[in-house]
Design an enzyme around this catalytic site. Sequence first.
Site, PDB file in Angstrom:
ATOM      1  N   GLU A 297       0.753  -1.058   0.059  1.00 40.40           N
ATOM      2  CA  GLU A 297       0.019   0.068   0.079  1.00 40.40           C
ATOM      3  C   GLU A 297       0.920   1.307   0.197  1.00 40.40           C
ATOM      4  OE1 GLU A 297      -3.336  -0.296   2.648  1.00 40.40           O
ATOM      5  OE2 GLU A 297      -4.137   1.760   1.775  1.00 40.40           O
ATOM      6  N   ALA A 299       0.688   5.961  -0.766  1.00 40.74           N
ATOM      7  CA  ALA A 299       0.091   7.089  -0.373  1.00 40.74           C
ATOM      8  C   ALA A 299      -1.171   7.248  -1.063  1.00 40.74           C
ATOM      9  CB  ALA A 299       0.882   8.133  -0.445  1.00 40.74           C
ATOM     10  N   GLU A 369       5.739  -2.236 -14.565  1.00 43.67           N
ATOM     11  CA  GLU A 369       6.343  -3.565 -14.565  1.00 43.67           C
ATOM     12  C   GLU A 369       6.389  -4.052 -13.315  1.00 43.67           C
ATOM     13  OE1 GLU A 369      10.741  -4.033 -15.400  1.00 43.67           O
ATOM     14  OE2 GLU A 369      10.737  -1.804 -15.145  1.00 43.67           O
ATOM     15  N   LYS A 372       9.611  -8.483  -9.079  1.00 47.85           N
ATOM     16  CA  LYS A 372       9.429  -9.708  -8.345  1.00 47.85           C
ATOM     17  C   LYS A 372       9.797  -9.617  -6.617  1.00 47.85           C
ATOM     18  CE  LYS A 372      10.533 -14.577  -8.433  1.00 47.85           C
ATOM     19  NZ  LYS A 372      11.725 -15.374  -9.217  1.00 47.85           N
ATOM     20  N   ASP A 375      10.267  -3.769  -2.861  1.00 44.02           N
ATOM     21  CA  ASP A 375      11.153  -2.561  -2.481  1.00 44.02           C
ATOM     22  C   ASP A 375      12.390  -2.768  -1.936  1.00 44.02           C
ATOM     23  OD1 ASP A 375      11.289  -1.642   0.523  1.00 44.02           O
ATOM     24  OD2 ASP A 375       9.096  -2.004   0.223  1.00 44.02           O
ATOM     25  N   ASP A 429      13.346  12.623  -3.256  1.00 45.26           N
ATOM     26  CA  ASP A 429      12.996  11.639  -2.487  1.00 45.26           C
ATOM     27  C   ASP A 429      13.792  10.304  -2.821  1.00 45.26           C
ATOM     28  OD1 ASP A 429      11.815  10.421  -0.084  1.00 45.26           O
ATOM     29  OD2 ASP A 429       9.589  10.355  -1.339  1.00 45.26           O
ATOM     30  N   ASN A 434      12.132   3.798  -2.045  1.00 48.45           N
ATOM     31  CA  ASN A 434      11.773   4.027  -3.500  1.00 48.45           C
ATOM     32  C   ASN A 434      12.262   3.450  -4.689  1.00 48.45           C
ATOM     33  OD1 ASN A 434       9.423   5.515  -2.403  1.00 48.45           O
ATOM     34  ND2 ASN A 434      11.122   7.406  -2.173  1.00 48.45           N
TER      35      ASN A 434
HETATM   36  P1  AMP Z   1       4.559   2.581  -3.469  1.00 43.77           P
HETATM   37  O1  AMP Z   1       2.963   2.775  -3.510  1.00 43.77           O
HETATM   38  O2  AMP Z   1       4.977   2.688  -4.764  1.00 43.77           O
HETATM   39  O3  AMP Z   1       5.063   2.907  -2.232  1.00 43.77           O
HETATM   40  O4  AMP Z   1       4.349   0.884  -3.250  1.00 43.77           O
HETATM   41  C1  AMP Z   1       3.895   0.206  -2.101  1.00 43.77           C
HETATM   42  C2  AMP Z   1       4.591  -1.325  -2.205  1.00 43.77           C
HETATM   43  O5  AMP Z   1       4.146  -1.939  -2.981  1.00 43.77           O
HETATM   44  C3  AMP Z   1       6.149  -1.109  -2.239  1.00 43.77           C
HETATM   45  O6  AMP Z   1       6.734  -0.855  -1.120  1.00 43.77           O
HETATM   46  C4  AMP Z   1       6.244  -2.385  -2.928  1.00 43.77           C
HETATM   47  O7  AMP Z   1       6.489  -3.423  -1.855  1.00 43.77           O
HETATM   48  C5  AMP Z   1       5.178  -2.742  -3.755  1.00 43.77           C
HETATM   49  N1  AMP Z   1       5.404  -2.427  -5.248  1.00 43.77           N
HETATM   50  C6  AMP Z   1       5.098  -1.107  -5.664  1.00 43.77           C
HETATM   51  N2  AMP Z   1       5.594  -1.240  -6.994  1.00 43.77           N
HETATM   52  C7  AMP Z   1       5.724  -2.388  -7.353  1.00 43.77           C
HETATM   53  C8  AMP Z   1       6.253  -3.097  -8.243  1.00 43.77           C
HETATM   54  N3  AMP Z   1       6.503  -2.363  -9.767  1.00 43.77           N
HETATM   55  N4  AMP Z   1       6.537  -4.371  -8.563  1.00 43.77           N
HETATM   56  C9  AMP Z   1       6.586  -4.818  -7.323  1.00 43.77           C
HETATM   57  N5  AMP Z   1       6.145  -4.451  -6.254  1.00 43.77           N
HETATM   58  C10 AMP Z   1       5.643  -3.212  -6.229  1.00 43.77           C
END
Ligand code: AMP
Length: 575
Positions: A297, A299, A369, A372, A375, A429, A434
Amino acid sequence: WLFEEVPTATLSPPKVTIMEGDNVQLTCTTAGVPSPELIWDMSLFTNYTSGQISVLRLSNLSSSDHNSRISCIAENIVGDRESSLLLNILFPPKITKLSDAISDHHWCIPFSVSGNPQPELQWYRNDVEVTEGQYIMTMIHDITEREYHGCLQLDSPTHINNGRYRLVAKNRYGTDRKEVDAHFMVEPWGKGDVLTLSILRELNWLAEMLVNILNSPISSPTLSLTGPSSVISNDDDSASPLHHVSNGSNTPSSSEMGPDAVIIGMTNIPVIENPQYFRIIQHIMRHNIVLKRELGEGAFGKVFLAECYNLSPDQEKILVAVKTLKEASENARKDFHREAELLTNLQHEHIVTFYGVCVESDPLIMVFEYMKHGDLNKFLRAHGPDAVLMAKGQTTRPVELTQSQMLHIAQQIASGMVYLASQHFVHCDLATRNCLVGENLLVKIGDFGMSRDVYSTDYYRVGGHTMLPIRWMPPESIMYRKFTTESDIWSLGVVLWEIFTYGKQPWYQLSNNEVSECITQGRVLQRPRTCPKEVYDLMLGCWQRVPHMRLNIKEIHSLLLHLAKASPVYLDILG
Ligand code: AMP
């Protein structure tokens, strides 16, 4: 006295909202034993009376009395009590200042406006209404009792922004207007030579492009425009499959004499425009997206693993990560589109690939994309000594990352940053949370400001909503909110520290306030136990207090590449 009683004071009416020029009468009633003294207290005068009731007449109130506090105090030997109000005076707008444009991080046309209720502001350039957006916007920096101080902020304006700026301030009681001439940049070519330059935002682009053309094997007097890749060239970014966009439907017209060219002398040269305007966001149909499970999840909302059909010509379906926008307020939608526009135009092997959006209905979706291993921060922790220790006795034990793997990770992030800097893109950031990890330890920068909720302890809330990643910020960003390519370099140094500590939080032992103090006083993070001296020296090079003394991103990348290639035995582990 037989008994004593705490005094009371009551003002009537309890609130005053009147027009400028009007009169008002306030009554204060006091009680208490012994009978209290009654004191009127205003910013300009104090008046003592001994009666239990007193009437104060204020006449011909002016805008300068707005927000003045009027208090009535009852005081006897037992104590004192106060009743007070703020005068709310309605008055038409007045522009008290409109000055010449000044340049700091952005360009700013400073203004001060008074008025109650708060005036609505509209700008005109050469009598044409200015449409505000990402690059031109009104910012209010300070609100005093009667005035709003702010800027018309312009991000990298060029000669096309030159002109006479008129500010019109309006509320229901009237309107005020003032004008100022603003001159940002000299028009670079004679009028007849310019075909279309309306989206050329920085002369830098042109200078850079000329250098690239001179260095490029495709240099010829009749180049036509096929996308930024044709002129940015020479970088290793050509490896990205999407980078060489053909001159198809998602690029603007590109005829030799088309609107994307500038004639200088006899040479028809393509213009590097702001890449944000370049490619058109791809739209993906909802029925082509099949959700599989939740990944995390952010923001903006939840992130899911999904299958996406008909995305690539050689595969029927591919795994993708979809980000949903949970709350579709007007502002959130704007952010969503800005983000999508930005991501569409950032394409590099170490930037997560963005496939497009799905906006048919709510929730809005962004398709990326699938990486796997998720983060990088989680990945580092999962491959650190603690994780290995915790998993003792289990059948599938994680293995600790080796130093050369750490260097390989660092090198890839630096490569992504070389690309972002070449695009004049300041990330603001950069942190391991990230970045994303795919197969074979492939690492990409994967988030551009959407991850602030999950790791909220990494951010420092200032004021209401602004969350700052202060643990990754240099002194000038903490002190002046100044974010530049050099502040990204500082953050990259912190990312190196995160990698070599297996994902520890920088300054984990300190509170946010202490961190802020520590960084502004000039302290830097200590060398991690497993970090070679060469790498720590690199970190120190990123943490020079004076921004331009910091290493530049190309140097950092080639040093990391060199260290990653070198056998770990050559690295001075003990320092
Ligand atoms: P974010 O909204 O980008 O902070 O994404 C939240 C979480 O979703 C991240 O901490 C990752 O664990 C997972 N996540 C985000 N983007 C991807 C992606 N392209 N592939 C795999 N996991 C992702």
